[in-house]
Design an enzyme around this catalytic site. Structure first.
Site, PDB file in Angstrom:
ATOM      1  N   TYR A 146       0.820  -1.215   0.000  1.00  0.00           N
ATOM      2  CA  TYR A 146       0.000   0.000   0.000  1.00  0.00           C
ATOM      3  C   TYR A 146       0.854   1.266   0.000  1.00  0.00           C
ATOM      4  O   TYR A 146       0.354   2.355  -0.269  1.00  0.00           O
ATOM      5  CB  TYR A 146      -0.949   0.032   1.212  1.00  0.00           C
ATOM      6  N   LYS A 195       4.010 -15.223   2.871  1.00  0.00           N
ATOM      7  CA  LYS A 195       3.905 -16.013   1.630  1.00  0.00           C
ATOM      8  C   LYS A 195       5.346 -16.313   1.202  1.00  0.00           C
ATOM      9  O   LYS A 195       5.798 -15.962   0.109  1.00  0.00           O
ATOM     10  CB  LYS A 195       3.132 -15.181   0.577  1.00  0.00           C
ATOM     11  N   ASP A 227      -2.486 -18.080   2.487  1.00  0.00           N
ATOM     12  CA  ASP A 227      -3.654 -18.765   1.914  1.00  0.00           C
ATOM     13  C   ASP A 227      -4.177 -19.819   2.888  1.00  0.00           C
ATOM     14  O   ASP A 227      -5.382 -19.976   3.090  1.00  0.00           O
ATOM     15  CB  ASP A 227      -3.345 -19.367   0.528  1.00  0.00           C
ATOM     16  N   ASP A 251      -4.827  -6.646   6.347  1.00  0.00           N
ATOM     17  CA  ASP A 251      -6.051  -5.950   5.972  1.00  0.00           C
ATOM     18  C   ASP A 251      -7.156  -6.973   5.718  1.00  0.00           C
ATOM     19  O   ASP A 251      -8.274  -6.885   6.251  1.00  0.00           O
ATOM     20  CB  ASP A 251      -5.746  -5.137   4.692  1.00  0.00           C
ATOM     21  N   ASP A 255     -10.295  -8.440   8.603  1.00  0.00           N
ATOM     22  CA  ASP A 255     -11.725  -8.357   8.275  1.00  0.00           C
ATOM     23  C   ASP A 255     -12.380  -9.734   8.345  1.00  0.00           C
ATOM     24  O   ASP A 255     -13.504  -9.879   8.816  1.00  0.00           O
ATOM     25  CB  ASP A 255     -11.933  -7.772   6.869  1.00  0.00           C
TER      26      ASP A 255
END
Ligand code: NAD
Length: 360
Positions: A146, A195, A227, A251, A255
């Protein structure tokens, strides 16, 4: 002890829920011998109305000079509130970005806890909900994809977009330290999510997290690929205690973790910076649809105040007292409208604050 708390009531339900959190803090202060001195800070729509900008330099300075910041919620309705006719950098949400940046907040904490009294709201299989869960996701907030260089350009006649995922070892180290410190106050289990089978940034992440882990021999460290983590959160959320992860993974996963609790009015959050400083706020927004009707659930904000006691002021006993009072209110079948179910006693925002105070 004396603490200076900058309070940002914000917009719509913000002032209602913050008032209840302050009431609970004062109650705890009286009981345990602390005083919380509040200084009010305008931010969001209310600041636009008064000062023309969502956060003034003076407001930021006031926040900086306090021991911690407690916030309600900011923002309104696009297409309804005139704030959204302003350019993006002058809209309410820009205040939030500006204060996070101005205060150097780089770690976002989102607890996800399933109260057994509310497990009917959990969208997972009954057997999973029955087992319950109690985790906290520690997300890096100022680096990664980001904040990396980005551009969109035509290369050899083809429109091409590039985003850059960059992390330095220092950025990784400081968030890892936060995660391990938090684990020391909990069940002492860290799952670091990355990852590393694909990304260089993740391989550096893993290396630095392992280095930091050596300073916390009491904490168990596991690594998990992102994942797999997304799957495990819905398959077996009870396995998680503290999750540490980079910005974009955090992020999405935070959620997902919030969603499986099923009750937005109960979810607290914190953003931490260097040292003990932090900004504490509910995970939900300003709920314009129920503002001014004494309907909002103040528990997320009250639990955010408990986090402030625990992580900024090291008042663990006092934080425990608030969390236990929230638990007791639920056991006593007291509910605001968002968590109401048959046979329960419905109360308003103010009464919920009173009920929690009574149980401290
Ligand atoms: P929201 O979280 O405000 O509301 C979503 C739904 O949940 C609404 O039906 C609302 O009534 C309900 N709800 C939320 N909090 C509740 C509570 N404490 N008690 C009972 N019910 C509650 O999300 P939204 O409507 O998408 O956003 C409204 C505004 O809030 C927007 O301007 C948005 O940008 C802003 N927002 C601010 C923050 C923040 O301040 N950090 C976070 C999210 C959204």
């Amino acid at each position: 002890m004396d603490f200076k708390v900058a309070v940002i009531p914000g917009d719509y339900i913000g002032p209602e829920i913050v008032e209840q959190a302050q009431k609970v803090l004062d109650h705890v202060g009286k009981k345990f011998g602390h005083s919380f001195n509040y200084v009010e800070v305008d931010m969001g729509g209310v600041s636009i109305d008064k000062h023309g900008v969502p956060l003034t330099d003076e407001a930021l300075e006031t926040a900086k000079s306090s021991d911690a910041v407690l916030m309600g919620s900011i923002g309104g309705r696009v297409g309804v509130d005139s704030w959204y006719q302003l350019p993006p950098h002058l809209r309410p949400e820009a205040g939030l970005l500006a204060i996070r940046k101005g205060l150097g907040l780089y770690a976002n904490l989102r607890p996800a806890y399933l109260y057994k009294e509310l497990n009917g709201a959990c969208p997972l299989k009954e057997s999973v909900a029955e087992a319950g869960f109690d985790m906290i996701i520690v997300r890096e907030l100022t680096g990664g994809l980001y904040f990396g260089e980005r551009k969109t350009e035509e290369i050899d006649g083809v429109m091409t977009a590039i985003d850059t995922l960059k992390y330095t070892e220092d950025e990784i180290r400081r968030i890892a330290i936060k995660g391990f410190e938090i684990a020391m106050k909990r069940r002492k289990h860290v799952i670091s999510v990355d990852k590393a089978n694909v990304l260089d940034s993740s391989r550096l992440w893993r290396k630095i997290v392992e280095e930091v882990a050596k300073d916390y021999p009491e904490v168990t460290l596991e690594h998990m690929l992102v994942d797999n983590c997304a799957m495990q959160l819905v398959k077996d959320p009870a396995q998680f205690d503290v999750v540490i992860t980079e910005n974009m993974f955090g992020d999405i996963l935070s959620d997902e973790a919030s969603m499986i609790t099923g009750s937005i009015g109960m979810l607290s959050s914190a953003s931490l910076g260097a040292g003990k400083f932090g900004l504490y706020e509910p995970s939900h927004g300003s709920a314009p649809d129920i503002a001014g009707q004494n309907k909002a659930n103040p528990i997320a904000t009250i639990l955010s105040a408990a986090m402030m006691l625990r992580y900024s002021f090291d008042l663990d006993k006092e934080a425990d007292a608030i969390e236990a009072a929230v638990q007791k209110v639920l056991e006593d079948n007291i509910r605001t409208i968002d968590i109401m179910s048959e046979g329960m006693q419905l109360v308003g925002c103010k009464e919920m604050g009173d009920c929690i105070c009574d149980r401290i």
